[in-house]
Design a protein around this motif. Structure first.
Motif, PDB file in Angstrom:
ATOM      1  N   GLY A   1      51.402   3.428 -24.194  1.00 33.55           N
ATOM      2  CA  GLY A   1      50.583   4.552 -24.645  1.00 33.55           C
ATOM      3  C   GLY A   1      51.428   5.725 -25.100  1.00 33.55           C
ATOM      4  N   ASP A   2      50.763   6.795 -25.543  1.00 31.89           N
ATOM      5  CA  ASP A   2      51.457   7.982 -26.020  1.00 31.89           C
ATOM      6  C   ASP A   2      51.977   8.803 -24.851  1.00 31.89           C
ATOM      7  N   GLU A   3      53.103   9.444 -25.073  1.00 36.94           N
ATOM      8  CA  GLU A   3      53.660  10.315 -24.050  1.00 36.94           C
ATOM      9  C   GLU A   3      52.915  11.640 -23.978  1.00 36.94           C
ATOM     10  N   PHE A   4      52.303  12.053 -25.089  1.00 36.44           N
ATOM     11  CA  PHE A   4      51.589  13.324 -25.115  1.00 36.44           C
ATOM     12  C   PHE A   4      50.118  13.064 -25.405  1.00 36.44           C
ATOM     13  N   THR A   5      49.256  13.812 -24.736  1.00 39.12           N
ATOM     14  CA  THR A   5      47.819  13.647 -24.918  1.00 39.12           C
ATOM     15  C   THR A   5      47.188  14.991 -25.231  1.00 39.12           C
ATOM     16  N   PRO A   6      46.138  15.019 -26.039  1.00 35.18           N
ATOM     17  CA  PRO A   6      45.469  16.305 -26.330  1.00 35.18           C
ATOM     18  C   PRO A   6      44.757  16.824 -25.083  1.00 35.18           C
ATOM     19  N   LEU A   7      44.593  18.138 -25.055  1.00 36.83           N
ATOM     20  CA  LEU A   7      43.910  18.751 -23.915  1.00 36.83           C
ATOM     21  C   LEU A   7      42.429  18.412 -23.944  1.00 36.83           C
ATOM     22  N   ARG A   8      41.912  18.134 -22.754  1.00 36.41           N
ATOM     23  CA  ARG A   8      40.497  17.804 -22.615  1.00 36.41           C
ATOM     24  C   ARG A   8      39.889  18.641 -21.502  1.00 36.41           C
ATOM     25  N   MET A   9      38.597  18.454 -21.333  1.00 37.78           N
ATOM     26  CA  MET A   9      37.899  19.188 -20.277  1.00 37.78           C
ATOM     27  C   MET A   9      38.490  18.871 -18.909  1.00 37.78           C
ATOM     28  N   ALA A  10      38.937  17.642 -18.740  1.00 32.87           N
ATOM     29  CA  ALA A  10      39.479  17.245 -17.439  1.00 32.87           C
ATOM     30  C   ALA A  10      40.736  18.022 -17.084  1.00 32.87           C
ATOM     31  N   ASN A  11      41.446  18.535 -18.078  1.00 34.56           N
ATOM     32  CA  ASN A  11      42.689  19.242 -17.792  1.00 34.56           C
ATOM     33  C   ASN A  11      42.461  20.557 -17.052  1.00 34.56           C
ATOM     34  N   ILE A  12      41.264  21.121 -17.181  1.00 30.58           N
ATOM     35  CA  ILE A  12      40.998  22.401 -16.497  1.00 30.58           C
ATOM     36  C   ILE A  12      40.106  22.192 -15.272  1.00 30.58           C
ATOM     37  N   THR A  13      40.031  20.945 -14.817  1.00 31.29           N
ATOM     38  CA  THR A  13      39.223  20.676 -13.629  1.00 31.29           C
ATOM     39  C   THR A  13      39.719  21.479 -12.435  1.00 31.29           C
ATOM     40  N   GLY A  14      41.056  21.522 -12.280  1.00 28.79           N
ATOM     41  CA  GLY A  14      41.614  22.271 -11.162  1.00 28.79           C
ATOM     42  C   GLY A  14      41.262  23.738 -11.213  1.00 28.79           C
ATOM     43  N   ALA A  15      41.330  24.336 -12.423  1.00 28.38           N
ATOM     44  CA  ALA A  15      40.984  25.754 -12.559  1.00 28.38           C
ATOM     45  C   ALA A  15      39.515  25.988 -12.244  1.00 28.38           C
ATOM     46  N   LEU A  16      38.653  25.067 -12.713  1.00 29.99           N
ATOM     47  CA  LEU A  16      37.234  25.214 -12.429  1.00 29.99           C
ATOM     48  C   LEU A  16      36.935  25.077 -10.943  1.00 29.99           C
ATOM     49  N   LEU A  17      37.660  24.173 -10.272  1.00 28.54           N
ATOM     50  CA  LEU A  17      37.468  24.019  -8.830  1.00 28.54           C
ATOM     51  C   LEU A  17      37.912  25.275  -8.087  1.00 28.54           C
ATOM     52  N   ILE A  18      39.029  25.867  -8.546  1.00 28.08           N
ATOM     53  CA  ILE A  18      39.483  27.117  -7.922  1.00 28.08           C
ATOM     54  C   ILE A  18      38.451  28.226  -8.136  1.00 28.08           C
ATOM     55  N   LEU A  19      37.898  28.278  -9.362  1.00 28.77           N
ATOM     56  CA  LEU A  19      36.864  29.274  -9.651  1.00 28.77           C
ATOM     57  C   LEU A  19      35.643  29.052  -8.771  1.00 28.77           C
TER      58      LEU A  19
END
Length: 496
Positions: free
Chosen positions: A453-471
């Motif tokens: 697979g690719d080494e780099f992936t585009p940003l998705r909603m899942a990438n900010i899951t941690g921030a949303l959980l902190i919020l």
């Protein structure tokens, strides 16, 4: 050789030299064969009779040129692709069973190591007899002999094969054949999984760095509080000018988040402190932002077991079908090897197959000399979820084991060295793997360490899951604290 003095009718003294031709049968047939007759007249030794078909007399003929169907007793344990034995109807096999015998069937002996014995018997005209041992066993210092390794020491068989190595403890009791292969012991371990998205905000720093950041945060908070009290006392300011604990915490958060914060400059000490905190917050915040960017676009994986040290440090259970896998490291003194001796477990193949998907288990595979792998029975789907370690736990030379007095060892060793020099053993390894394992499993293991697979992936909603959980956690705590304060205030008001 048999020496027989004789006297001819004419009174001539001679010495007849005989050898014995031994043939298989019930009973075994022993036939003397005359080699030469020597005349001893006048105290002189002169040859008066020679074999007409030879230019010179061979007084010690090689008995292994033709063994006349004499038996060669072979011991083994089923171990693919090195050793494989199956029942065949009488007359269709290439060996017969012993210990215990099976009079109604014959045996078909095959495998990369057992082909050495079958070829030797074709060359030397001998009969292969096969004993299937229940386990690899060992020969212990107190003289106890068990299993496959103990069989030649008890003279039950002539030679044994089944992935046997040049173990020092075994060499004290048995002889080794010529080395026919090199083997490396390694493991296939669970492939690391992608780290859960909610952990993204915490992956920018390692655990030790997070500890340093926390220490700096607490130190800065206490320093602001101490400076605030001193500033109020020195400048004789109103009580409201003093920073509370919550004020100090929010100021430090502002520094680390690279936000603007109030920085009083009426004292030189205050200027020094806040300038230092500003610089530290800028460095920490910039470092965190850079780490966060990389963790969000480059897939992050759990820690992987790649080396022997990793295997020992994580105390991962590594398993094999025989305890003989640890014979090579029993005398080791390195800390990692001592740990591996404690974490090794001997499992049956059925147990390994059943727990092949267990991520806490490393499964032993043998890295063979010519690039193939011997492995226990594992489903391809389970194998795809594993990868090979980057290094071997150890490597060994593969031999056959026989009694120290086996007379055919020198002739057998010459054949092994000739086969190895000609490249036949490399071809046998390929054929054995193709016949008893599968090229699909070989490809899975060989390329298991290559990333896909690719080494780099585009940003998705899942990438900010941690921030949303902190919020969400922050909002929840704020609501709970707010309700608690309302209740507390109401209770105090009612009391008054």
């Amino acid at each position: 050789m048999v020496v027989l003095p004789t006297t001819t009718p004419s009174g001539t003294s001679t010495i007849e030299l005989y050898t014995l031709d031994i043939s298989d049968g019930a009973p075994v047939t022993i036939v003397p064969r005359l080699i030469d007759v020597i005349d001893t007249r006048n105290a002189r030794t002169t040859t008066i009779v020679r074999n007409a078909s030879q230019d010179a007399v061979d007084y010690f003929p090689d008995k292994f040129v033709n063994m006349n169907k004499r038996r060669l007793r072979l011991g083994t344990v089923p171990y693919l692709p090195n050793a494989f034995v199956e029942d065949k109807p009488l007359g269709e096999g290439n060996a017969r069973y012993i210990l215990p015998s099976k009079p109604n069937v014959s045996a078909m002996v095959s495998g990369t190591e057992l082909w050495l014995v079958t070829l030797f018997c074709e060359i030397a005209n001998c009969t292969t007899e096969i004993m299937i041992a229940p386990e690899w066993g060992n020969v212990f210092d107190n003289g106890t002999k068990i299993g496959l390794i103990g069989a030649p020491a008890k003279r039950e068989v002539d030679i044994t094969f089944a992935g046997l190595y040049t173990w020092y403890s075994t060499f004290q009791h048995l002889a080794f054949s010529a080395v026919h292969s090199r083997s490396g012991c390694t493991c296939i371990v669970a492939k690391p999984r992608i780290v859960a998205n909610w952990r993204t905000p915490f992956l920018s720093f390692a655990g030790s760095l997070w500890g340093a950041v926390l220490a700096a945060f607490i130190t800065g908070t206490l320093a602001i509080m101490a400076l605030s009290r001193s500033r109020q006392r020195i400048l004789q300011l109103h009580e409201t000018a003093r920073y509370t604990f919550s004020d100090s915490v929010l100021i430090m958060i502002g520094f680390f988040m690279e936000q603007s914060v109030p920085m009083p400059n009426d004292l030189l000490a205050s200027c020094f402190l806040f300038a230092t905190l500003l610089f530290a917050g800028f460095m920490i915040g910039s470092s965190y932002n850079g780490g966060l960017a990389s963790t969000m676009i480059v897939p992050q994986y759990e820690r992987s077991i790649n080396t022997v040290h990793d295997l020992a440090e994580t105390r991962t259970t590594w398993v094999g079908v025989s305890v003989s896998w640890i014979y090579s490291i029993q005398l080791a003194y390195q800390p990692d090897m001592l740990t591996l001796l404690q974490t090794f477990r001997e499992w049956e193949e059925d147990e390994i197959l059943r727990r092949a998907n267990d991520r806490e288990v490393a499964i032993i595979v043998e890295r063979m000399e010519y690039g193939h792998f011997a492995h226990p029975a594992i489903g391809l789907d389970a194998m795809k979820g594993r990868k090979m370690m980057a290094e071997d736990i150890y490597w060994e030379s593969v031999v056959g084991m026989c009694s120290k007095t086996w007379p055919a060892r020198a002739r057998f060793d010459r054949m092994v060295l000739q086969l190895k020099a000609s490249g036949i053993l490399a071809h046998w390894e390929l054929i054995g793997v193709a016949k008893y394992l599968s090229f699909k499993s070989q490809q899975i293991i060989r390329y298991s360490r290559e990333s896909t697979g690719d080494e780099f992936t585009p940003l998705r909603m899942a990438n900010i899951t941690g921030a949303l959980l902190i919020l969400a956690a922050g909002l929840s705590l704020a609501v709970i604290a707010f309700l608690a304060e309302l209740v507390w205030r109401g209770w105090v008001a009612n009391k008054l």
